[in-house]
Design a protein around this motif. Structure first.
Motif, PDB file in Angstrom:
ATOM      1  N   LYS A  56       0.851  -1.187   0.000  1.00 24.67           N
ATOM      2  CA  LYS A  56       0.000   0.000   0.000  1.00 24.67           C
ATOM      3  C   LYS A  56       0.887   1.237   0.000  1.00 24.67           C
ATOM      4  CE  LYS A  56      -4.447  -0.884   0.536  1.00 24.67           C
ATOM      5  NZ  LYS A  56      -5.442  -0.345  -0.359  1.00 24.67           N
ATOM      6  N   GLU A  57       0.511   2.222  -0.796  1.00 17.72           N
ATOM      7  CA  GLU A  57       1.401   3.370  -0.917  1.00 17.72           C
ATOM      8  C   GLU A  57       1.121   4.450   0.091  1.00 17.72           C
ATOM      9  OE1 GLU A  57       2.476   4.638  -4.646  1.00 17.72           O
ATOM     10  OE2 GLU A  57       2.058   2.729  -5.645  1.00 17.72           O
TER      11      GLU A  57
ATOM     12  N   GLN B  79      -9.424  -0.489   5.955  1.00 19.37           N
ATOM     13  CA  GLN B  79      -9.008  -1.819   5.534  1.00 19.37           C
ATOM     14  C   GLN B  79      -9.339  -2.096   4.083  1.00 19.37           C
ATOM     15  OE1 GLN B  79     -11.536  -3.869   8.117  1.00 19.37           O
ATOM     16  NE2 GLN B  79     -10.405  -3.393   9.978  1.00 19.37           N
ATOM     17  N   ALA B  80     -10.062  -1.201   3.427  1.00 18.11           N
ATOM     18  CA  ALA B  80     -10.641  -1.527   2.119  1.00 18.11           C
ATOM     19  C   ALA B  80      -9.850  -0.914   0.983  1.00 18.11           C
ATOM     20  CB  ALA B  80     -12.081  -1.027   2.061  1.00 18.11           C
ATOM     21  N   ASP B  81      -9.909  -1.563  -0.224  1.00 17.61           N
ATOM     22  CA  ASP B  81      -9.315  -0.984  -1.422  1.00 17.61           C
ATOM     23  C   ASP B  81     -10.358  -0.467  -2.371  1.00 17.61           C
ATOM     24  OD1 ASP B  81      -7.583  -4.029  -1.365  1.00 17.61           O
ATOM     25  OD2 ASP B  81      -6.872  -2.133  -0.548  1.00 17.61           O
ATOM     26  N   ILE B  82     -11.500  -1.131  -2.390  1.00 19.37           N
ATOM     27  CA  ILE B  82     -12.522  -0.762  -3.355  1.00 19.37           C
ATOM     28  C   ILE B  82     -13.692  -0.126  -2.652  1.00 19.37           C
ATOM     29  CG2 ILE B  82     -13.940  -1.575  -5.232  1.00 19.37           C
ATOM     30  CD1 ILE B  82     -12.492  -4.055  -5.308  1.00 19.37           C
ATOM     31  N   MET B 104      -9.689   6.099   2.971  1.00 23.72           N
ATOM     32  CA  MET B 104      -9.133   4.839   2.505  1.00 23.72           C
ATOM     33  C   MET B 104      -7.670   5.013   2.149  1.00 23.72           C
ATOM     34  SD  MET B 104     -12.309   3.607   0.181  1.00 23.72           S
ATOM     35  CE  MET B 104     -11.475   2.371  -0.768  1.00 23.72           C
ATOM     36  N   PRO B 105      -6.860   3.949   2.380  1.00 25.16           N
ATOM     37  CA  PRO B 105      -5.460   4.055   1.964  1.00 25.16           C
ATOM     38  C   PRO B 105      -5.334   3.787   0.466  1.00 25.16           C
ATOM     39  CG  PRO B 105      -5.831   1.980   3.059  1.00 25.16           C
ATOM     40  CD  PRO B 105      -7.126   2.708   3.099  1.00 25.16           C
ATOM     41  N   SER B 106      -4.316   4.367  -0.147  1.00 25.25           N
ATOM     42  CA  SER B 106      -4.123   4.186  -1.587  1.00 25.25           C
ATOM     43  C   SER B 106      -3.243   2.988  -1.827  1.00 25.25           C
ATOM     44  CB  SER B 106      -3.456   5.419  -2.167  1.00 25.25           C
ATOM     45  OG  SER B 106      -4.080   6.556  -1.684  1.00 25.25           O
ATOM     46  N   PRO B 107      -3.227   2.349  -2.970  1.00 26.65           N
ATOM     47  CA  PRO B 107      -4.112   2.606  -4.107  1.00 26.65           C
ATOM     48  C   PRO B 107      -5.544   2.138  -3.871  1.00 26.65           C
ATOM     49  CG  PRO B 107      -2.631   0.791  -4.580  1.00 26.65           C
ATOM     50  CD  PRO B 107      -2.253   1.318  -3.250  1.00 26.65           C
ATOM     51  N   LYS B 108      -6.493   2.982  -4.230  1.00 22.99           N
ATOM     52  CA  LYS B 108      -7.897   2.693  -3.986  1.00 22.99           C
ATOM     53  C   LYS B 108      -8.694   2.908  -5.268  1.00 22.99           C
ATOM     54  CE  LYS B 108      -7.948   7.233  -1.876  1.00 22.99           C
ATOM     55  NZ  LYS B 108      -8.158   8.007  -0.667  1.00 22.99           N
ATOM     56  N   TYR B 109      -9.764   2.198  -5.388  1.00 25.13           N
ATOM     57  CA  TYR B 109     -10.529   2.224  -6.627  1.00 25.13           C
ATOM     58  C   TYR B 109     -11.993   2.448  -6.305  1.00 25.13           C
ATOM     59  CZ  TYR B 109      -6.277  -0.349  -7.350  1.00 25.13           C
ATOM     60  OH  TYR B 109      -4.976  -0.754  -7.326  1.00 25.13           O
ATOM     61  N   ASP B 170      -4.933   4.079 -11.932  1.00 21.07           N
ATOM     62  CA  ASP B 170      -4.343   4.883 -10.861  1.00 21.07           C
ATOM     63  C   ASP B 170      -5.043   6.221 -10.744  1.00 21.07           C
ATOM     64  OD1 ASP B 170      -1.323   5.517 -12.802  1.00 21.07           O
ATOM     65  OD2 ASP B 170      -3.459   5.630 -13.265  1.00 21.07           O
ATOM     66  N   ASN B 171      -6.356   6.192 -10.850  1.00 20.33           N
ATOM     67  CA  ASN B 171      -7.124   7.425 -10.712  1.00 20.33           C
ATOM     68  C   ASN B 171      -7.054   8.003  -9.324  1.00 20.33           C
ATOM     69  OD1 ASN B 171      -8.093   7.832 -13.292  1.00 20.33           O
ATOM     70  ND2 ASN B 171      -9.693   6.305 -13.024  1.00 20.33           N
ATOM     71  N   TRP B 172      -6.619   7.183  -8.352  1.00 20.78           N
ATOM     72  CA  TRP B 172      -6.554   7.708  -6.992  1.00 20.78           C
ATOM     73  C   TRP B 172      -5.579   8.856  -6.882  1.00 20.78           C
ATOM     74  CZ3 TRP B 172      -1.844   7.208  -4.518  1.00 20.78           C
ATOM     75  CH2 TRP B 172      -0.951   6.266  -5.078  1.00 20.78           C
ATOM     76  N   LYS B 173      -4.573   8.852  -7.761  1.00 24.12           N
ATOM     77  CA  LYS B 173      -3.614   9.949  -7.704  1.00 24.12           C
ATOM     78  C   LYS B 173      -4.258  11.259  -8.134  1.00 24.12           C
ATOM     79  CE  LYS B 173       0.374   7.113  -8.693  1.00 24.12           C
ATOM     80  NZ  LYS B 173       1.209   6.647  -9.771  1.00 24.12           N
TER      81      LYS B 173
END
Lengths: 299, 248, 623
Positions: A56-57, B79-82, B104-109, B170-173
Motif C-alpha cells: 500500500k502506498e 481496511q478496504a481498497d474498493i 481509505m489508503p491508496s491505491p484505492k478504486y 491509478d485514478n486515486w492519484k
C-alpha cells in the motif's frame, strides 16, 4: 550445540512458522468455503493478501505507540516461535518451558492492545476489552491442561515431552494417557484461535472488527502475519502435548493440520456468543472436564 | 442507436506523473508482481450506498462467489481498497462517501455501479441527488444497469482487475493532483465551509503527489474555514499556554 | 561502632533533619542524600547479601528483667533493608522538587511528611534489626505508629482510613503480644535460639494457638484475607510518594516478621505436622489457601475500581498473597520466588504509583473516567507505567515474570493443581485490570482540557526512569536478585535455589538472558518487517472511523467507563461485600459490648464496687 547452529535454528523456526501458518490460513478459508458450498480462494491467496497489504502506498498511523504496537505484535510472535520445538529444531525449548511459552504469547497480544489503544477509536478499545475477557475465559482450563501435562510427563520442557512420547510409542501419547484433558484442550482450541463461536474480539458486525478498526496497509499486514503465527502455534502446542509431536516433518505436518482443521470445521457452523456466554461456557464444561481429567491423572 | 454507438466504452484520461517519489524501497523492482497481487486481492468496503446494494450479497455468496477472485468484504475504510457506489447518490450520502473515500489508503478504486452514478439515472431531475459522480471523486469503472446482475458486477470487477494489472487504474492519484477541482465541485454542492477531518493537502505533500493543480481558490476557501487538525506530537515539557482549569 | 550502628545512626539523623528542614526547598534534597548515605552504610554490610557474612551485631544492647535485648542484621534483614532504603530514597527524591513545593503551597505539612517518611524508614530498620522476640515487638509497634503517622497526616478522609488501620493494628498487636507471651510461658526466654530448639517439642495445641495468634498479628499488617479491608483505602489516600513508599514495602514488614518467627524458628515442616482435625489439611495448607484467597479476592476488587490509586493499592494487597504463597510452599523454588517477589513488587509498585501521582500532579485527577490519551503529552510517565504494568502482570521481559515463574514452578513441583489455578486466576485478573489502568490514562482520546498538559518535572521523571532500569535489568539478569535470596535461604535454613546470572539451573529451568535477548531480536525483526511496507502518515485522533460520522472535538469518542461489561455482568453478583458485612458485625458487637461496659462502669459503679469490696473483705476475713 554450537552457537552458530543454534542461531540458524532460531532464524529458521519463525520462517517455517510463517509459511506453515500461511497454508493454514488458506486451509481455513477453503474449509469455510466448502462448508458454505462455495469454491473458495485460490491456493496463493494469503500471499497475495500480504503482498498487497505491504505494498500500500499511503497508510495512516495514529502515533508512535500505534507503530510500536504492531512491531511488538509481530516481533513477539517471532520470538515466541523459538520456544516451540518442532522436528529437528529444538531452539530455546530448554531455556524456558510451557509456562514461559504461555506468557511469551501474551506479549504480542499486549503489544497489539497498546497499539490499538492509541488509535483512539472506542471500537478498538471494546475489541481489546473483549479479547482480554476471552483470554480470561479460556486461560483457566488451558492452565489446567498444562498442569496435567506437566504432571504426567514430569517436566515442563516441551522438547522433553516430545522425546518421551516418541520413545515410548503411541501408548504414551498424551491423548491416550490423559484423554479427558485432550478433549478439554480441543474444546478450548477455538477460543485460543479466536474462531467462532468464541470469536468475540473481531466481531465485524458489532464493533467494526474491534482491534483492526484503524489498521491500514502494513499495520493490517502485521496483523495478518500475527494470525498465521497464531494458528500455527495453537496447532503445534496441542500436537506437542497430546499427539506426540513429531520426529519427521512428514508425520508432523498432517497432525498439526488436522488439529487446526477440527475447530475450523466447527467454526463456520456457529454464530457468535455473547461475551458473558463465552465466559460462562469456558468456565463450566472445559473447567469441569479439566478438573475431572486432572483428578484421574493424579490418582 | 447512433448516439449509443458514439459513447466510448473506455475513456482514456491522462494522469499527471506524480510517481517521482515512491516510498516503498522494493517498488520499481517488483512492480509487476505487486500489481498482480493487488489485482488478485481486493478488499471491498462493505458500505453499500443505495438500492444497488441488493446485488452484492448474491455476488458474495455461494452461487457467484467473489472470494475465488480474491475479493472479500471489509468493514472499515482503513481496511478496504474498493469503494462500491451502488445506486443513486443523495447529497447527504455523498458527504459520507467523500469522507469514506478520503479515509481509505491508496491505491484505492471507486466503482460506480448502477446508472445513477453515471448520469443520474432514474433521479436525473431530482434536487437531492448528485448526478455525475466523477465530478466529486475519481471513478475507475462504471457498471451500468438498473441494477446490474451479479454476473455484470463480477464482469466489471474482472475488468478492474485487468486495469490494475496493466497499471491503468491509478485514478486515486488524480484526487491528490487535482484536489482543487474536486473541492470546488464539493463546495458548490455543500457550501463554503465544507471540510472533512482528513487533511488531503498535507497527505499530498507527505507522499509527493502535489502538483500545481492541488491548490487553488477553492482550497484557499477551505483553509479559511478549516480547523487545522495536526497529529498530536510529543511534548516533553515545552511551555504551553495555560488554559483555564489546568494544573489544579 | 559496627556498620549496623552507622546505619541506624544515619537513619536517626535523617529523621531529625527531615523534621527540622523538611519545609525548605533544599530540605527534601538533603534528606534524599541522607537516604543515599544510608544505602551506602547498608552496602558496607553487603557480605550479608552474598553469604560471606553471617551476622552483623549492633553495639547497643539493653537488659530488661534479666532478658538481654540485642539488635543485629542477618541476610534476611539486609535484603528487606535494601528494599526499604531504596523505596525511601526514590520516594523522597520524587517528593523533593516540584511535588513538595506544590504540596506545601496547597496547605500540606511538608515538614511532617518528610519526617514521617524518614521515621518510617528508621522504624523499619529497627524492626529488621531485631535480635529477639521482645525487640521484634518493640520494632513492630514503632512501625505501626510510623505508618499511622504517614497515613494520617493528610487529614480529612485519610485520617478516617488511618484510624481504621490503627484499630486493626491494635488488635493485631495484642494478638502478637499474646502469642509472644505464650511463647515466653512455654519456652522461658525471648531468645530466638531457645524458641527454635523448643518448637519441635512443643505441644501441638499450644503451638496452634501461638501460630494463630502470630499469623493474625502479622497478617493484619500484611493485609491477608480476612484482614484485607483497611489497606487499600488507607494507602490510596496517603499523599503522593508516601503511597508509593507504603505500597512498596510497608506491608512486607508483616511478611518479614512471619518469615523470622514462623518459617525460621518454628519451621514449615512443623506446620505440616500440625493437622486440622476432621480434614485432610495441615496448617501449611491452611496458610497456602489463605494466600491464594488473598491473591484472588483483592485482585478482582481492583478490577472494579475506577480510581487509579485505589486500583494500585488493591493490587498491592493481592500481590502479598503471591509472596506468602511462595514462602509457605517452602521448597527452594517457592521461597526464592516469594522473596524475589518482594523485591520485584517494590520496584514496580513504586514506579506505578509515581506515574499515577505524576499524572495527578499535571491534570489534577486520578479518576480513570476523566482521563485519556495522555501518551503524547506525558510519554516518559507512560514508559514508566508500561514497564510497571508488564512487571505487575508478570510477563517477560520484566522481573515480575521470574518471581511468578518460580512460584508457579514450585506449585507444579509440589503437585497442588488448585493452588496453581488460584495463582493463575490472580495473574489473569491483574492483566485485565492493569490494561484498563494504562488505557484509561494514556491511551484513547485526549480530552480537550488536557491538550496543554506537559510531562512531569525532572525530579519526578528521573526516579521513575531509574526504577524502570532496575526492573528491566533485574528481569534480564535475575541472578542479581537470586544471589540475595539464596543468601537469605541459606541463613534461614531452607533449601537454596541453584541459579546462575540468567535464571534457574534446574532441568526445565529458565534462562532469562536468552529469552529476553531473543525477544529483543524478535522486535528487531518485527521492525524490519514493518519498514518493508510503505511510508505512513501520522493523523489526528479525530480522523477516525466513526461509521461515516464527522468527528469533532466536542464528541467524546472514548471507551473508559465499565471497561469489562461482559465480565462484570457475569461476576458482578459474586461481589457480595461479605467481608465488609463481617467487619460491620464485629464493629457493632464491640460497640454494644463497650456500651454495656460503660453502663456498668458509669451507672452501677459505686454500688458494685461497694459490694465487691464487702465480699472480698468477708472472704478474706472468713477464709
Amino acid at each position: 550445540m554450537p552457537f552458530s547452529e543454534l542461531l540458524v535454528e532460531l532464524l529458521l523456526m519463525p520462517i517455517l512458522a510463517f509459511v506453515i501458518g500461511l497454508v493454514m490460513v488458506l486451509m481455513m478459508r477453503r474449509i469455510g468455503a466448502r462448508i458454505q458450498r462455495r469454491v473458495g480462494p485460490p491456493v496463493l491467496q494469503p500471499i497475495y493478501d500480504i503482498i498487497k497489504l505491504y505494498s500500500k502506498e499511503t497508510q495512516i498511523s495514529h502515533g508512535l505507540m500505534h507503530e510500536i504496537g504492531i512491531i511488538m505484535a509481530v516481533g513477539g510472535y517471532i520470538a515466541a516461535e523459538t520456544l516451540l520445538p518442532v522436528p529437528g529444531l529444538d531452539g530455546l525449548a530448554d531455556k524456558g518451558g510451557a509456562v514461559t511459552l504461555a506468557y511469551m504469547l501474551m506479549i504480542p497480544a499486549l503489544g497489539m492492545a497498546l497499539g490499538v489503544g492509541q488509535c483512539a477509536n472506542p471500537n478498538g478499545s471494546i475489541g481489546i476489552s473483549r479479547a482480554l475477557t476471552a483470554m480470561l475465559a479460556y486461560d483457566i482450563p488451558f492452565i489446567l491442561v498444562i498442569f496435567g501435562a506437566s504432571y504426567v510427563y514430569g517436566t515442563t520442557n516441551l522438547a522433553e515431552m516430545i522425546s518421551i512420547q516418541q520413545q515410548q510409542g503411541v501408548s504414551s501419547w498424551g491423548i491416550v494417557q490423559m484423554p479427558i484433558l485432550a478433549i478439554t484442550a480441543l474444546l478450548i482450541l477455538p477460543a485460543i484461535m479466536g474462531k467462532h463461536p468464541f470469536e468475540i474480539y473481531v466481531a465485524p458486525s458489532e464493533i467494526a472488527t474491534g482491534p483492526m478498526v484503524e489498521m491500514s496497509g502494513k499495520f493490517m499486514g502485521g496483523l495478518f502475519v500475527m494470525q498465521c503465527f497464531q494458528l500455527y502455534t495453537a496447532g503445534v502446542i496441542f500436537t506437542t502435548l497430546f499427539l506426540g509431536g513429531g520426529v519427521y516433518w512428514i508425520t508432523f505436518l498432517p497432525k498439526i493440520f488436522l488439529v487446526v482443521a477440527i475447530p475450523m470445521s466447527v467454526a463456520y457452523l456457529f454464530p457468535r456468543y455473547r461475551t458473558e456466554d463465552v465466559l460462562r461456557l469456558m468456565w463450566k464444561w472445559p473447567m469441569l472436564l479439566g478438573l475431572i481429567g486432572l483428578a484421574v491423572v493424579m490418582k | 442507436m447512433n448516439e449509443l454507438d458514439k459513447i466510448p466504452v473506455r475513456q482514456e484520461i491522462s494522469v499527471a506523473d506524480g510517481s517521482a517519489k515512491r516510498s516503498n524501497p522494493l517498488a520499481n523492482v517488483f512492480d509487476e508482481l505487486v500489481r498482480f497481487c493487488q489485482s488478485r486481492s481486493m478488499f471491498m468496503l462493505h458500505y453499500c450506498t443505495g438500492c444497488g446494494a441488493i446485488e452484492l450479497p448474491p455476488a458474495m455468496t455461494s452461487r457467484f462467489d467473489m472470494e475465488r477472485l480474491g475479493i472479500q468484504p471489509m468493514v472499515t475504510p482503513r481496511q478496504a481498497d474498493i469503494l462500491l457506489i451502488t445506486g443513486y447518490v443523495s447529497v447527504k450520502t455523498l458527504k459520507r462517501i467523500i469522507l469514506t473515500y478520503e479515509q481509505m489508503p491508496s491505491p484505492k478504486y471507486v466503482i460506480g455501479i448502477c446508472s445513477c452514478t453515471v448520469n443520474g439515472g432514474m433521479y436525473w431531475q431530482s434536487y437531492a441527488t448528485a448526478k455525475v459522480l466523477r465530478e466529486y471523486i475519481p471513478v475507475d469503472i462504471y457498471i451500468a444497469g438498473c441494477m446490474p446482475r451479479p454476473e455484470a458486477v463480477i464482469s466489471g470487477l474482472r475488468d478492474l482487475m485487468g486495469d490494475i494489472r496493466s497499471g491503468r487504474a491509478d485514478n486515486w492519484k488524480r484526487y491528490f493532483q487535482n484536489y482543487d477541482y474536486y473541492l470546488g465541485n464539493q463546495q458548490k454542492l455543500f457550501g463554503e465551509d465544507w471540510q472533512t477531518p482528513t487533511d488531503i493537502i498535507a497527505e499530498a505533500e507527505h507522499y509527493g503527489l502535489m502538483t500545481d493543480q492541488t491548490l487553488g481558490e477553492h482550497t484557499a476557501l477551505l483553509q479559511k474555514h478549516q480547523q487545522p487538525l495536526e497529529a498530536l506530537e510529543f511534548s516533553l515539557g515545552e511551555k504551553r499556554e495555560k488554559i483555564q482549569g489546568e494544573n489544579r | 561502632m559496627t556498620a549496623l550502628d552507622h546505619l541506624l545512626l544515619i537513619s536517626a539523623i535523617t529523621v531529625v533533619i527531615a523534621l527540622l528542614a523538611g519545609n525548605r526547598s533544599f530540605g527534601g534534597w538533603l534528606v534524599t542524600i541522607l537516604y543515599a548515605l544510608q544505602g551506602a552504610a547498608l552496602l558496607m554490610m553487603s557480605g550479608l547479601g552474598y553469604s560471606t557474612l553471617e551476622v552483623v551485631q549492633s553495639s547497643f544492647r539493653i537488659v530488661v528483667l534479666s532478658e538481654q535485648l540485642l539488635w543485629r542484621f542477618d541476610a534476611l534483614s539486609w535484603f528487606f533493608a535494601l528494599i526499604t532504603i531504596g523505596a525511601g530514597l526514590f520516594s523522597s527524591w520524587f517528593a523533593s522538587g516540584e511535588w513538595g513545593r506544590k504540596y506545601r503551597d496547597n496547605g500540606g505539612n511538608l515538614r511532617l511528611f518528610h519526617g514521617a517518611l524518614a521515621l518510617n524508614v528508621f522504624s523499619m530498620l529497627v524492626l529488621l534489626a531485631s535480635g529477639d522476640l521482645l525487640t521484634l515487638f518493640i520494632g513492630w509497634e514503632l512501625v505501626s505508629w510510623a505508618s499511622f503517622l504517614i497515613m494520617a497526616l493528610a487529614g480529612g478522609k485519610a485520617f478516617g482510613y488511618a484510624m481504621r488501620y490503627i484499630s486493626y493494628a491494635f488488635a493485631g498487636a495484642m494478638a502478637l503480644l499474646g502469642g509472644l507471651l505464650l511463647i515466653y510461658a512455654e519456652v522461658g526466654s525471648f531468645d530466638f535460639q531457645s524458641l527454635k530448639e523448643a518448637a519441635p517439642q512443643m505441644q501441638t495445641s499450644t503451638l496452634w494457638l501461638v501460630v494463630v495468634l502470630l499469623t493474625a498479628g502479622f497478617g493484619v499488617k500484611m493485609a491477608i484475607v480476612p484482614f484485607h479491608l483497611w489497606q487499600a483505602k488507607a494507602y490510596a489516600e496517603t499523599p503522593g510518594p508516601g503511597a508509593a513508599f507504603l505500597g512498596a514495602i510497608s506491608s512486607r514488614m508483616g511478611l518479614f516478621a512471619f518469615i523470622v518467627v514462623i518459617v525460621q524458628l518454628i519451621g514449615i515442616s512443623r506446620l505440616v505436622e500440625m493437622e486440622i482435625p476432621f480434614t485432610f489439611l495441615s496448617a501449611q495448607d491452611l496458610l497456602a489457601w489463605i494466600a491464594v484467597f488473598t491473591i484472588i479476592i483483592p485482585t478482582y476488587i481492583a478490577l472494579r475500581q475506577h480510581d487509579a490509586r485505589r486500583l494500585l493499592a488493591w493490587h498491592g494487597v493481592g500481590q502479598t498473597g503471591y509472596m506468602l504463597l511462595g514462602i509457605v510452599i517452602a521448597n527452594d523454588l517457592g521461597s526464592a520466588g516469594g522473596l524475589m517477589h518482594v523485591f520485584n513488587y517494590a520496584s514496580y509498585q513504586a514506579m506505578l504509583f509515581m506515574a499515577v501521582v505524576a499524572v495527578m500532579h499535571r491534570t489534577g485527577t486520578s479518576d480513570l473516567n476523566k482521563l485519556g490519551g495522555l501518551f503524547t503529552r506525558m510519554p516518559l510517565s507512560y514508559l514508566a507505567m508500561l514497564i510497571g504494568i508488564i512487571g505487575l502482570a508478570g510477563l517477560p521481559p520484566m522481573n515480575g515474570f521470574v518471581s511468578k515463574w518460580l512460584i508457579y514452578r514450585s506449585l507444579i513441583v509440589d503437585g497442588s493443581p488448585l493452588l496453581f489455578i488460584g495463582a493463575v486466576i490472580g495473574t489473569l485478573g491483574t492483566i485485565l485490570s492493569v490494561y484498563k489502568l494504562i488505557h484509561n490514562i494514556f491511551l484513547g482520546q485526549l480530552r480537550v482540557e488536557h491538550v496543554a498538559v506537559r510531562e512531569a518535572p525532572l525530579s519526578m521523571v528521573i526516579p521513575m526512569m531509574l526504577l524502570a532500569v532496575v526492573v528491566f535489568v533485574t528481569g534480564y539478569f535475575p541472578g542479581l536478585v537470586l544471589d540475595w535470596t539464596s543468601a537469605v535461604q541459606a541463613s534461614i535454613g531452607i533449601p537454596v535455589l541453584a541459579h546462575h546470572l540468567g535464571g534457574v539451573s534446574i532441568s526445565g529451568g529458565l534462562d532469562m538472558i536468552w529469552i529476553v535477548s531473543v525477544l529483543l531480536v524478535g522486535f528487531g525483526f518485527g521492525t524490519l518487517v514493518f519498514f518493508l511496507g510503505g511510508r505512513s502518515k501520522r493523523v489526528h485522533q479525530l480522523d477516525n472511523y466513526a461509521g461515516g460520522h464527522f468527528l469533532t472535538a466536542e464528541t467524546r469518542y472514548h471507551y473508559s467507563d465499565n471497561f469489562y461489561p461482559g465480565l462484570m455482568h457475569l461476576i458482578g453478583p459474586w461481589y457480595r461485600n461479605s467481608f465488609e458485612w463481617l467487619e460491620r458485625g464485629v464493629i457493632s458487637a464491640v460497640d454494644t459490648f463497650s456500651t454495656a461496659m460503660q453502663g456498668l462502669y458509669r451507672n452501677a459503679h459505686p454500688s458494685y464496687l461497694l459490694l465487691a469490696a464487702v465480699v472480698f473483705a468477708l472472704s478474706w476475713v472468713i477464709v
